[in-house]
Design a protein around this motif. Structure first.
Motif, PDB file in Angstrom:
ATOM      1  N   GLU A  71      37.989  42.090  52.904  1.00  0.00           N
ATOM      2  CA  GLU A  71      38.314  43.376  53.516  1.00  0.00           C
ATOM      3  C   GLU A  71      38.293  44.480  52.456  1.00  0.00           C
ATOM      4  O   GLU A  71      38.181  45.647  52.777  1.00  0.00           O
ATOM      5  CB  GLU A  71      39.680  43.299  54.176  1.00  0.00           C
ATOM      6  N   ALA A  72      38.424  44.079  51.213  1.00  0.00           N
ATOM      7  CA  ALA A  72      38.232  45.010  50.097  1.00  0.00           C
ATOM      8  C   ALA A  72      37.398  44.277  49.052  1.00  0.00           C
ATOM      9  O   ALA A  72      37.751  43.170  48.639  1.00  0.00           O
ATOM     10  CB  ALA A  72      39.568  45.448  49.514  1.00  0.00           C
ATOM     11  N   ILE A  73      36.286  44.893  48.695  1.00  0.00           N
ATOM     12  CA  ILE A  73      35.413  44.304  47.684  1.00  0.00           C
ATOM     13  C   ILE A  73      35.471  45.202  46.465  1.00  0.00           C
ATOM     14  O   ILE A  73      35.259  46.407  46.569  1.00  0.00           O
ATOM     15  CB  ILE A  73      33.956  44.212  48.199  1.00  0.00           C
ATOM     16  N   PHE A  74      35.824  44.614  45.330  1.00  0.00           N
ATOM     17  CA  PHE A  74      35.850  45.500  44.171  1.00  0.00           C
ATOM     18  C   PHE A  74      34.713  45.192  43.223  1.00  0.00           C
ATOM     19  O   PHE A  74      34.198  44.088  43.142  1.00  0.00           O
ATOM     20  CB  PHE A  74      37.210  45.514  43.483  1.00  0.00           C
ATOM     21  N   CYS A  75      34.280  46.240  42.570  1.00  0.00           N
ATOM     22  CA  CYS A  75      33.098  46.150  41.735  1.00  0.00           C
ATOM     23  C   CYS A  75      33.317  46.996  40.490  1.00  0.00           C
ATOM     24  O   CYS A  75      34.214  47.851  40.450  1.00  0.00           O
ATOM     25  CB  CYS A  75      31.884  46.673  42.499  1.00  0.00           C
ATOM     26  N   ILE A  76      32.552  46.711  39.461  1.00  0.00           N
ATOM     27  CA  ILE A  76      32.619  47.526  38.248  1.00  0.00           C
ATOM     28  C   ILE A  76      31.192  47.951  37.914  1.00  0.00           C
ATOM     29  O   ILE A  76      30.518  47.331  37.095  1.00  0.00           O
ATOM     30  CB  ILE A  76      33.283  46.748  37.088  1.00  0.00           C
ATOM     31  N   HIS A  77      30.736  48.996  38.595  1.00  0.00           N
ATOM     32  CA  HIS A  77      29.419  49.546  38.273  1.00  0.00           C
ATOM     33  C   HIS A  77      29.572  50.508  37.100  1.00  0.00           C
ATOM     34  O   HIS A  77      30.581  51.209  37.004  1.00  0.00           O
ATOM     35  CB  HIS A  77      28.841  50.286  39.483  1.00  0.00           C
ATOM     36  N   PRO A  78      28.556  50.565  36.234  1.00  0.00           N
ATOM     37  CA  PRO A  78      28.687  51.433  35.055  1.00  0.00           C
ATOM     38  C   PRO A  78      28.570  52.919  35.387  1.00  0.00           C
ATOM     39  O   PRO A  78      29.156  53.750  34.694  1.00  0.00           O
ATOM     40  CB  PRO A  78      27.546  50.975  34.145  1.00  0.00           C
ATOM     41  N   ASN A  79      27.830  53.260  36.450  1.00  0.00           N
ATOM     42  CA  ASN A  79      27.690  54.677  36.802  1.00  0.00           C
ATOM     43  C   ASN A  79      27.284  54.784  38.272  1.00  0.00           C
ATOM     44  O   ASN A  79      26.948  53.788  38.916  1.00  0.00           O
ATOM     45  CB  ASN A  79      26.664  55.369  35.896  1.00  0.00           C
ATOM     46  N   THR A  80      27.324  55.987  38.785  1.00  0.00           N
ATOM     47  CA  THR A  80      27.075  56.179  40.217  1.00  0.00           C
ATOM     48  C   THR A  80      25.629  55.855  40.591  1.00  0.00           C
ATOM     49  O   THR A  80      25.372  55.378  41.689  1.00  0.00           O
ATOM     50  CB  THR A  80      27.400  57.628  40.638  1.00  0.00           C
ATOM     51  N   LEU A  85      23.696  53.488  39.438  1.00  0.00           N
ATOM     52  CA  LEU A  85      23.569  52.053  39.664  1.00  0.00           C
ATOM     53  C   LEU A  85      24.469  51.590  40.806  1.00  0.00           C
ATOM     54  O   LEU A  85      24.168  50.623  41.501  1.00  0.00           O
ATOM     55  CB  LEU A  85      23.913  51.291  38.385  1.00  0.00           C
ATOM     56  N   ALA A  86      25.573  52.295  40.979  1.00  0.00           N
ATOM     57  CA  ALA A  86      26.522  51.893  42.021  1.00  0.00           C
ATOM     58  C   ALA A  86      25.941  52.113  43.414  1.00  0.00           C
ATOM     59  O   ALA A  86      26.091  51.257  44.303  1.00  0.00           O
ATOM     60  CB  ALA A  86      27.827  52.667  41.870  1.00  0.00           C
TER      61      ALA A  86
END
Lengths: 462, 462
Positions: free
Chosen positions: B243-252, B254-255
């Protein structure tokens, strides 16, 4: 000097614990309170006001399904179901108190030792050293199935495995981190000295655990070890590991030789007699006068559910008590199992004509525990008699109505015990081990089995 | 209407979390606070004052030992060791707050589903419906060994097993107890109607669990499911369950495509776009002015321990970063693994000459998270830009210095976000699921995979 009495409040994160049916009692709060942090925080404060050593939380992982060959009766009477995990409530109670200890049941069968070590170190940190672990090996068939255990170990082997399990957790708690491993040396950019955090490299028959432990040394390192050995191999296990052994003897006559034999078993393990406290379970109903207490008991009995406690007993004994006919004396049955039950209850009351109804009625209040009903003086007299005649060190107090029964005990019995010099008026130290064994003893003594094989850094006096 | 932003405080019951070395910072309290209930209670109150959705606690069960082929560096810099179990601190924080949620990492590899279901139901009861479970399948080789796992499952199979694991816990949470199973019928001496407590009788490839569940239905039944799929099979798992997916993209840049593909995967599972919140990790340093914030960052960088974060990264990547020579551009290495690392960091900053020192310096503050440094307006602008350009729903906020960095965020950024209409000024409902999805949505929606196979009593509209 008068020998001091130790007191634990014995309960569970479930409903009514050992007095089935009391959820109907107008003063019962367990039916909703068991899942409410505020309930537990209030209870912990009450017990600390009463200078109790600890709040002792039982736990179970399955339902009692021997009675009528179904779990129906257990569910109907809330026999330990629904129930919550007791570990997670402890830090909230610890935060609301400063001296009360917290004992908690945790199974060597269902949880890996590495996790158990981390969990209890966490609890010991978060409570500033006020945690005890009631070590159980678990036997409930229904629980085994839920954990995917289709072929449970035979009883004695379960304890062999538990012995090795203890070895693993002792190594993690006592022999992985040196006391001064955390250095916080800003200049050297070193938070922890890696040379002082050791692998345990346990290789055994049941477990292989390299370590190191995840947690830094907690105030007590090893939590206070509780155990309730109830068999030959179980008693041996308890005598080796436990710092508090609890028992439910029906009366002082039967308790005295039982306690003596436990003390001898403890000595045989090379431990001092005072290294183990023996704690007897008792169900207490107290009121300002004996007459009021007896009235209170009558009210409780009106709400009791004997069928619920028979479901519990059937699970313990592995005998379906629903097959016994109402009103029929157990003497009339030929089965060895029933004769075993009769022999057990005859010891409790030799003159009583034991039928299944009598058993249900007897157990409906405090299950197998002796029932102590009376004024503060009567209750205190009886507890003192148990200490004098059976040589027990203290009591697991079961309150029939909760939390009211614990409040009554604290308000009425505690001052009486304190007046008699039997109970502390202030705590000995800051950890639970100090409550049991005196100020300064925060750690396991060197005679304990946990220290039998000292690692080099401890031999060096570190 | 301005789209609202979701905020979780991302941390761990350990020291410095993703900014190694900050234990030396004069404002750091994690080095001793992580094992103190008072520390956590204070932090929870701060976050609730700031209208955060939740406090999100990571966890780990072993040490990072790839760097220099030893755990020495990890221990030295307190890289997630020492650490405590995060589950046990939650009820204490819940008791001190009324709306803040608590998310907690728990591993499908190390804990049996029956126990996980009981634990999270307990936490959901004790927090009045404010708990989330961050589902991890665990990969750390060192941890596996401590749990006796000598042959860990291959990555994709780990997720197959986790899919079945989820099936088991959903059945326990959603399909075992009917809503009105507890009747408390005093006349009928019935606490719980046994006909409304069902076995789940799960028989599968990995698990056999008969049930029923030990716990009565908690406010949310299933805790809010968090997940961080980082691979093909992992993304599939997240799209199905989370229900919540967290991510660590380096910048918008690539996000944006990453978030788009997650939303498509969610839709492919038959779920509504709004059924999943996508949460980006960010490291924030805020001060009243941009200049002060940059000064603050410089102070933090003075305390950073790049070697500690390289030990962490080596564990994540499975590459011993100590073998790279200081000052040597990663372009000069031939190994595919190193080229993979270079390709990863080149995406973060294509023009930077990536050496091991540069990686250490970049990651020393907030590891791989984008760093947002500035005044409240600057930080709010940047968070809004992330929402607009990358279509994320909110943020896992990492505070470099803890708890001070969270206090700064609450005191400085939160009012700015509220002024812009981006952040709630009061909570939507009483449960965590309502904070994420709006008042009234306390339970999983019927489109969720947990409800794919409804038991008869639910089909009947019960």
């Amino acid at each position: 000097m008068t020998r001091k009495m130790h007191l634990n409040a014995f309960t569970q994160c479930s409903i009514c614990h050992h007095s089935k049916g009391q959820w109907k009692h107008p003063l019962d709060r367990t039916s909703t309170g068991y899942r409410d942090v505020g309930y537990w925080v209030d209870l912990a404060r009450t017990l600390e006001r009463g200078c109790f050593d600890s709040l002792f939380l039982a736990d179970v992982h399955g339902t009692y399904d021997v009675y009528k060959g179904s779990r129906e009766t257990a569910v109907k009477h809330a026999v330990q179901i629904p129930g919550n995990d007791p570990t997670v409530i402890i830090p909230a109670m610890a935060h609301a108190t400063s001296h009360l200890g917290f004992a908690c049941t945790y199974s060597t069968t269902y949880f890996p030792p590495y996790q158990t070590a981390k969990l209890f170190s966490s609890l010991d940190h978060l409570s500033d050293g006020r945690v005890a672990w009631n070590v159980v090996t678990s036997y409930l068939n229904d629980a085994n199935k839920n954990f995917g255990i289709t072929e449970p170990l035979p009883h004695d082997q379960r304890y062999d495995r538990a012995d090795e399990y203890m070895d693993v957790v002792y190594k993690l708690w006592e022999h992985s981190w040196e006391e001064d491993a955390i250095v916080r040396d800003v200049e050297a950019d070193t938070h922890t000295d890696p040379a002082k955090v050791h692998e345990i490299n346990h290789v055994g028959e049941w477990f292989n655990v390299p370590g190191p432990h995840m947690c830094e040394p907690s105030p007590q390192r090893t939590p206070v070890i509780f155990q309730a050995g109830q068999s030959g191999r179980g008693n041996e296990f308890a005598a080796r590991h436990a710092e508090a052994i609890f028992c439910i003897h029906p009366n002082t006559e039967l308790a005295a030789p039982g306690v003596k034999s436990v003390r001898e078993a403890v000595a045989a393990e090379g431990r001092a007699p005072d290294d183990v406290k023996i704690i007897q379970g008792v169900a207490v109903i107290v009121a300002p006068t004996d007459e009021e207490a007896r009235l209170k008991e009558r009210t409780c009995r009106r709400y009791a559910s004997p069928e619920g406690v028979l479901a519990l007993f059937s699970g313990w004994a592995g005998i379906d008590m629903s097959e016994l006919a109402s009103g029929k004396n157990l003497e009339e049955y030929e089965s060895n199992a029933i004769q075993g039950v009769l022999s057990f209850f005859s010891k409790i009351a030799p003159d009583r004509e034991w039928t299944v109804d009598e058993i249900g009625e007897f157990m409906a209040i405090g299950s197998l525990m002796p029932k102590i009903v009376g004024s503060p003086a009567t209750v205190a007299d009886e507890l003192e008699r148990w200490m004098a005649e059976a040589d027990v060190d203290g009591f697991n107090v079961h309150a029939v109505t909760q939390p009211a029964g614990f409040e009554d005990f604290v308000d009425l019995v505690v001052p009486e015990l304190q007046r008699r010099g039997r109970l502390r008026t202030d705590y000995e130290g800051s950890t639970l081990r100090e409550s049991f064994f005196g100020a300064g003893r925060r750690r396991l003594p060197e005679t304990h089995v946990a220290h039998r094989a000292l690692p080099p850094w401890r031999k060096a006096g570190a």
